[in-house]
Structure formats: C-alpha cells, structure tokens
Design an enzyme around this catalytic site. Structure first.
Site, PDB file in Angstrom:
ATOM      1  N   GLY A  88     -25.269  19.597  26.290  1.00  0.00           N
ATOM      2  CA  GLY A  88     -25.187  18.798  27.515  1.00  0.00           C
ATOM      3  C   GLY A  88     -24.289  19.500  28.520  1.00  0.00           C
ATOM      4  O   GLY A  88     -24.088  20.714  28.475  1.00  0.00           O
ATOM      5  N   GLY A  89     -23.712  18.698  29.395  1.00  0.00           N
ATOM      6  CA  GLY A  89     -22.834  19.240  30.436  1.00  0.00           C
ATOM      7  C   GLY A  89     -21.631  19.959  29.856  1.00  0.00           C
ATOM      8  O   GLY A  89     -20.982  20.758  30.550  1.00  0.00           O
TER       9      GLY A  89
ATOM     10  N   GLY B  36     -30.314  54.659  45.698  1.00  0.00           N
ATOM     11  CA  GLY B  36     -29.338  53.589  45.948  1.00  0.00           C
ATOM     12  C   GLY B  36     -28.387  53.434  44.775  1.00  0.00           C
ATOM     13  O   GLY B  36     -27.215  53.054  44.942  1.00  0.00           O
ATOM     14  N   ALA B  37     -28.890  53.747  43.578  1.00  0.00           N
ATOM     15  CA  ALA B  37     -28.049  53.588  42.401  1.00  0.00           C
ATOM     16  C   ALA B  37     -26.858  54.550  42.440  1.00  0.00           C
ATOM     17  O   ALA B  37     -25.788  54.252  41.907  1.00  0.00           O
ATOM     18  CB  ALA B  37     -28.874  53.788  41.137  1.00  0.00           C
TER      19      ALA B  37
HETATM   20  C1  HXC Z   1     -18.819  10.026  19.193  1.00  0.00           C
HETATM   21  C2  HXC Z   1     -19.678  11.430  17.611  1.00  0.00           C
HETATM   22  C3  HXC Z   1     -20.342  12.185  18.608  1.00  0.00           C
HETATM   23  C4  HXC Z   1     -20.175  11.777  19.956  1.00  0.00           C
HETATM   24  C5  HXC Z   1     -20.778  13.069  16.720  1.00  0.00           C
HETATM   25  N1  HXC Z   1     -19.985  12.013  16.465  1.00  0.00           N
HETATM   26  N2  HXC Z   1     -21.004  13.200  18.027  1.00  0.00           N
HETATM   27  N3  HXC Z   1     -18.934  10.372  17.917  1.00  0.00           N
HETATM   28  N4  HXC Z   1     -19.395  10.711  20.204  1.00  0.00           N
HETATM   29  N5  HXC Z   1     -20.740  12.473  20.944  1.00  0.00           N
HETATM   30  C6  HXC Z   1     -19.506  11.569  15.166  1.00  0.00           C
HETATM   31  C7  HXC Z   1     -20.597  11.009  14.284  1.00  0.00           C
HETATM   32  O1  HXC Z   1     -20.775   9.657  14.559  1.00  0.00           O
HETATM   33  C8  HXC Z   1     -20.004  11.258  12.901  1.00  0.00           C
HETATM   34  O2  HXC Z   1     -19.049  10.277  12.635  1.00  0.00           O
HETATM   35  C9  HXC Z   1     -19.261  12.540  13.070  1.00  0.00           C
HETATM   36  O3  HXC Z   1     -19.030  12.698  14.471  1.00  0.00           O
HETATM   37  C10 HXC Z   1     -20.015  13.743  12.594  1.00  0.00           C
HETATM   38  O4  HXC Z   1     -21.317  13.697  13.145  1.00  0.00           O
HETATM   39  P1  HXC Z   1     -22.615  13.946  12.254  1.00  0.00           P
HETATM   40  O5  HXC Z   1     -23.756  13.508  13.067  1.00  0.00           O
HETATM   41  O6  HXC Z   1     -22.423  13.339  10.911  1.00  0.00           O
HETATM   42  O7  HXC Z   1     -22.579  15.530  12.087  1.00  0.00           O
HETATM   43  P2  HXC Z   1     -23.767  16.572  12.110  1.00  0.00           P
HETATM   44  O8  HXC Z   1     -24.870  16.091  11.218  1.00  0.00           O
HETATM   45  O9  HXC Z   1     -23.161  17.886  11.817  1.00  0.00           O
HETATM   46  O10 HXC Z   1     -24.336  16.551  13.594  1.00  0.00           O
HETATM   47  C11 HXC Z   1     -23.551  16.955  14.657  1.00  0.00           C
HETATM   48  C12 HXC Z   1     -24.223  16.636  16.037  1.00  0.00           C
HETATM   49  C13 HXC Z   1     -24.604  15.125  16.051  1.00  0.00           C
HETATM   50  C14 HXC Z   1     -25.471  17.487  16.160  1.00  0.00           C
HETATM   51  C15 HXC Z   1     -23.222  16.997  17.089  1.00  0.00           C
HETATM   52  O11 HXC Z   1     -23.461  14.367  15.633  1.00  0.00           O
HETATM   53  C16 HXC Z   1     -25.027  14.681  17.395  1.00  0.00           C
HETATM   54  O12 HXC Z   1     -26.162  14.916  17.761  1.00  0.00           O
HETATM   55  N6  HXC Z   1     -24.128  14.015  18.106  1.00  0.00           N
HETATM   56  C17 HXC Z   1     -24.452  13.459  19.388  1.00  0.00           C
HETATM   57  C18 HXC Z   1     -24.451  14.556  20.389  1.00  0.00           C
HETATM   58  C19 HXC Z   1     -24.622  14.045  21.765  1.00  0.00           C
HETATM   59  O13 HXC Z   1     -25.725  13.558  22.125  1.00  0.00           O
HETATM   60  N7  HXC Z   1     -23.555  14.079  22.577  1.00  0.00           N
HETATM   61  C20 HXC Z   1     -23.583  13.673  23.889  1.00  0.00           C
HETATM   62  C21 HXC Z   1     -24.120  14.872  24.631  1.00  0.00           C
HETATM   63  S1  HXC Z   1     -24.114  14.605  26.340  1.00  0.00           S
HETATM   64  P3  HXC Z   1     -18.647   9.842  11.159  1.00  0.00           P
HETATM   65  O14 HXC Z   1     -17.715   8.699  11.357  1.00  0.00           O
HETATM   66  O15 HXC Z   1     -19.947   9.475  10.483  1.00  0.00           O
HETATM   67  O16 HXC Z   1     -17.993  11.006  10.522  1.00  0.00           O
HETATM   68  C22 HXC Z   1     -22.675  15.216  26.801  1.00  0.00           C
HETATM   69  C23 HXC Z   1     -22.507  15.115  28.220  1.00  0.00           C
HETATM   70  C24 HXC Z   1     -21.335  15.895  28.676  1.00  0.00           C
HETATM   71  O17 HXC Z   1     -21.891  15.665  26.079  1.00  0.00           O
HETATM   72  C25 HXC Z   1     -21.395  15.887  30.139  1.00  0.00           C
HETATM   73  C26 HXC Z   1     -20.277  16.602  30.746  1.00  0.00           C
HETATM   74  C27 HXC Z   1     -20.441  16.575  32.220  1.00  0.00           C
END
Ligand code: HXC
Length: 510
Positions: free
Chosen positions: A169-170, A404-405
């Site tokens: 994401g961002g 040019g290079a």
């Molecule tokens: C809160 C999160 C989290 C999140 C993971 N966890 N991502 N908690 N916010 N964004 C937590 C899970 O609930 C889990 O908690 C623990 O972290 C480990 O995650 P798992 O899924 O068990 O691990 P894994 O299988 O290795 O997968 C990792 C992952 C997946 C691929 C990162 O967790 C995932 O897809 N997370 C969501 C990613 C996402 O969509 N983020 C937002 C992106 S948008 P427990 O308690 O079970 O241990 C963004 C915008 C930013 O970031 C913009 C900036 C401008």
C-alpha cells in the site's frame, strides 16, 4: 509490593518480549530475526540506546484497549556502526504484525527528528502489515508525518531502508523516498496493491514474490538497490555500506587508511581494451583494478547493467563510480541506465562524494521503444545531474565517447575537473562508418571509396588528440597508471569549492 526498580525491570522485560514467545517462535520458524536481533546484528555491540520503549497505542476500538504491548510494534533509538552514530527504527512483526499506529508513527518521527538535529543517518528496518487497520485515518496521518520527514531529510542525512518483510500500500512510499532500498530474497516484498487486487482489476495471476519480491525489484523495476540472500548477510553488508557514507551533508565521508599504495600501477590494464573497437570487455575489471583493495560496493548490479554504479575508496577516501559497461548493449545509454546513474550522481553530489566516471559509450540507444518511452526526458536527467553537480569530478575515457553521450558523461564542458583519456580513445560525433555513410552518401555504392573515407575519418577522429588539442582532455595517460592519476587528482581537488546560483530548487526533468 514491588519496588520501583522491580517495576521498571518488569516493564522492560514486557517490552523486550514483543508479541510473546509463540509469535516470536512463529517468526523464527520463517527464518526471520526479531526486530531486536536485527538491531544486534546491525549495530556495534552494546551501542544501542533505545528510546520510547514504554509507548503504547491509544486506540479504544475493536477491543484494542485491552491489547497493549509496550513499544507498540517498533523499536527505536540510536547506536553506532564501526563507531559512527546512526539512528534506527526496527519494526516488530510479532506486535500487531508490525502495523503502523499513530503512536508507532510518532516513535519513528521522533528518531527522524533527532537524526536531523544530530546530523546522522537514519536506517529503517521495515517489516510491517501496513496501516494499523483498527486505527483507520489516524494511521494514515502517521504515515504522512513520516513521508514529510523523509522529504525534509532528503539530501541532509543519508536515509536507508532495509525491507525485511511485507511492505504494501502507501507504506512503500516512505522507503521510496529514502536514498537506498535493500531487500531480502524470499522474505520481503513491496507493492502498491497486492496480488488479490491485481487479479480483480487486471485479471493477472501473480504471486507475492513475482509481483514485488526482492528479485523483481532488483532486476525488473529498479526499486531495490540490492537483493540479499538472507537477513544476516543483508545486515552485515549494510554495515559495510554505511562506512562509505558521511554522517550528513555537512560532513565528508570517513577516511579508511589502506596499505594499497596510491602509486600502484597495473600493467594488465594496458591490454584491457581489445584492438577491435566492436569487441566488448568488462568495465568492472577496470573498476576492481583501480580502487583500494579491489573493494567495490556495487549498487543495482542486476538492473540496467549497461551502466555500473557503486561506492569504492581511492587512497582511503570514498568515491562514487559511474561506468559504462561495454559488455551490455555495447555500453550505450538508455532510459533505465540514465535514471539509474542520475540518481546516484545526485546522491554523491548531495553528500560530498567525488565522482569517478569511466567512459566507453557509443551513444544513446536508438529505437521507437526508447523514443516513445521518453529517452529525451530521461537521458536529460543524467545530463542535468552531472551538470549541476559540484563535487570533484574525474573522468577517464577508455575507448568510445560518441555524440551526446560524450557530453553527458562528465565531460569538461559540464565542469569536469580532471578529464583523462587512454591513448586509443575515440572522441567523435559518431563511429567512423556511420559518419562516412552520412557525409558521403553519394558514394555508398562504391565500397572501395567508402572504405577509404572511413579510414580517413577514423584516422582523424579515432584518437583523443583533437579533444586534447582543445583542452577538453587534460591528459592522455597510459591505462596502467590510471589509479595513480585519479588519486593525485583527488588530492588536488580535496579543497574544491564550487557553488551553483541561488534558487528555491531546480526543475530536474522528471
Ligand atoms: C493490524 C495486523 C495488520 C494490520 C497484520 N496484522 N496486519 N494488525 N493492522 N495492518 C496482525 C494480524 O492480525 C496478526 O495478528 C498478526 O499481525 C500477524 O499477521 P498474520 O496475518 O498472521 O501474518 P502473515 O500470515 O505472515 O501475513 C502477513 C500479512 C497479512 C500479509 C501482512 O497480515 C496481511 O495481509 N495484513 C493486512 C495487510 C493490509 O491490508 N494492510 C493495510 C495495507 S494499506 P495476531 O494477533 O493473529 O498475531 C496501507 C495503507 C498505508 O498500509 C497508506 C499510507 C499512506
């Protein structure tokens, strides 16, 4: 009743245990180090001073008020690498997946602010599920606060991002605005939208690794500077790389004395360039043979390989190397290589690192793909970067410098300080055959005549002396003495002062 000392110890232990043993074990099982183990591997022993280990998130939604882990998923502070100060943050995937909350962002911002005030680099070890989903917009605000600081710190302190897990994401845009991005194979990835979204929108099926793994970014997109095999190798190499850099734009890079004499000659260089001008040779051999102890830290080795960039030392001092690579695409400049080298030249210029340019370039790559892709604008980036650059610039033309290079590659006209050529250098508008076919177009049917004209043109321009007679080349040197000439020139330029006119900022063709 616990004494205050015991309470403190308990609190520290709680913070150090992150998301708990089960999550740490799961993390280790993936072959990954924890946030603190990574800092141990990166920093000098016992040098780490942690700050904000008691910070907690303030979220009260979705049951978060009952789940508080001191430190809130990121370990921050400062330490040293080979005795030199560095500010760090290391995201802890065992705590809410290393996701970024408002408080987590505040911790990162605090070390960024301290790094700016102290004038020392920032290294971020990234391993995060992105925005803390339970916090919503507060998390997005936190990201933007980090982005703003990345921009203000750009060109003031070196910023390095090590990607050691997900980065999506961002969230990718903070690393993208730092100076260097390193990744670890098979365990880190970066993308703006993940494979599921890609499938929905474009119907492409692609794995995480294919879409945004270390090799993808090191070879295809150029987003990543180096892909390392594993975390330990990555952190050890980062220590080595750090040693090339100054602490800030107000300082010079550290000097690392060497037993490799600046007067060392290498006679094998006298036969490096083949007699046949169309036969390639490996420019990296020249780089290794002229720098201190053959130690060259190459950046982006697997991307736009027709240009070679990286750090090395000459007589103990850091230099940036930019070199055309005749082995790939005959060393010509194209869109990717121009952008790759331009960004590197600008980094060196911002951080007082002299630039050594090794030239063997037949020109810009022709073709519709390049023209439609905007080679005019992108090639101009490299021209612009060299022209605005005020650090010492030393150029050695080993063979071809065409068209040019020739101008672009740190020529005398772009304020090259010392411009040297090897005796068989060819400095011309283009190669002899191409030139004759244009100026003697009417003779094209007459092979003998064309051959004679080509020979005439070659004799006139396929040497460095016309350029030298105009002072565009300061000296024609024997290849074996190249190291000595560069080292002496660097010593002469050590106190170089040059400033560009005042302006708010330039308008680099983007
Ligand atoms: C809160 C999160 C989290 C999140 C993971 N966890 N991502 N908690 N916010 N964004 C937590 C899970 O609930 C889990 O908690 C623990 O972290 C480990 O995650 P798992 O899924 O068990 O691990 P894994 O299988 O290795 O997968 C990792 C992952 C997946 C691929 C990162 O967790 C995932 O897809 N997370 C969501 C990613 C996402 O969509 N983020 C937002 C992106 S948008 P427990 O308690 O079970 O241990 C963004 C915008 C930013 O970031 C913009 C900036 C401008």
């Amino acid at each position: 009743m616990q004494t205050i000392d015991e309470q403190l110890q308990d609190r520290r232990t709680a913070a150090r245990s992150g998301g708990g043993q089960a999550r740490v074990d799961k993390h280790h099982a993936k072959g990954k180090l924890t946030a603190r183990e990574r800092l141990d591997a990166l920093l000098d022993e016992n040098s780490f001073k942690e700050s904000d280990m008691f910070v907690e998130h303030r979220c009260v939604d979705f049951g978060m008020q009952t789940q508080k882990i001191p430190g809130d998923g990121v370990v921050t502070g400062w330490g040293t690498i080979n005795g030199r100060l560095v500010f760090v943050f290391s995201q802890d995937f065992t705590v809410f997946g290393g996701s970024l909350s408002e408080a987590h962002a505040e911790k990162i911002c605090k070390v960024m602010d301290q790094a700016m005030k102290a004038g020392a680099p920032l290294i971020g070890l990234n391993d995060s599920g992105g925005a803390r989903i339970q916090e919503g917009v507060a998390s997005l605000g936190g990201y933007a606060e980090v982005f703003q600081r990345n921009v203000l710190a750009s060109g003031v302190i070196p910023q390095i991002s090590m990607i050691m897990g997900p980065c999506a994401g961002g969230a990718v845009y903070s690393p993208a605005m730092t100076d260097f991005i390193f990744m670890v194979r098979d365990s880190s990835y970066m993308f703006v939208t993940g494979p599921e979204v890609v499938k929905t929108v474009t119907h492409e099926e692609v794995t995480h690794e294919e879409l945004g793994g270390a090799d993808t970014h090191a070879m295809t997109s150029g987003v990543c500077d180096i892909a390392f095999e594993n975390e330990l190798e990555a952190l050890q190499q980062l220590r080595d790389f750090y040693d090339f850099l100054p602490l800030s734009n107000r300082e010079k890079p550290p000097v690392r004395p060497t037993s490799d004499s600046m007067h060392r000659r290498d006679t094998s260089l006298d036969t490096l360039v083949p007699d046949n001008p169309n036969q390639p040779y490996d420019m990296k051999e020249l780089v290794h043979k002229i720098v201190d102890d053959s130690h060259f830290f190459e950046l982006q080795p697997d991307y736009a390989k027709n240009i070679v960039i990286g750090m090395a030392r000459m007589n103990g001092s850091t230099v940036g190397i930019v070199a055309n690579q005749p082995l790939i695409l005959a060393g010509c400049l194209d869109i990717k290589s121009s952008i790759k080298a331009a960004r590197f030249v600008r980094f060196c210029d911002a951080f007082n690192i002299p630039i050594i340019t090794l030239v063997d370039v037949p020109g810009f790559l022709p073709g519709t793909a390049q023209e439609y892709g905007g080679i005019i604008k992108h090639g101009a980036k490299l021209l612009f970067a060299y022209a605005e650059c005020t650090v010492p610039k030393i150029t050695v033309i080993t063979r071809k410098a065409y068209g040019g290079a020739y101008d672009v590659m740190a020529s005398k006209h772009l304020r090259g300080d010392v411009n040297l050529a090897w005796p068989n250098a060819e400095i011309a508008v283009m190669g002899a055959k191409g030139a004759v076919e244009i100026i003697f177009r009417n003779d094209i049917g007459d092979a003998e005549k064309i051959e004679k004209r080509t020979e005439e043109y070659r004799e006139k321009f396929a040497n460095p002396f016309i350029a030298a007679s105009r002072g565009y080349i300061d000296d024609v040197i024997k290849p074996s003495g190249t190291r000595q000439h560069i080292c002496k020139s660097l010593a002469m330029l050590a106190s170089k002062e040059l400033e560009n006119p005042w302006r708010k900022h330039d308008n680099l063709p983007l």
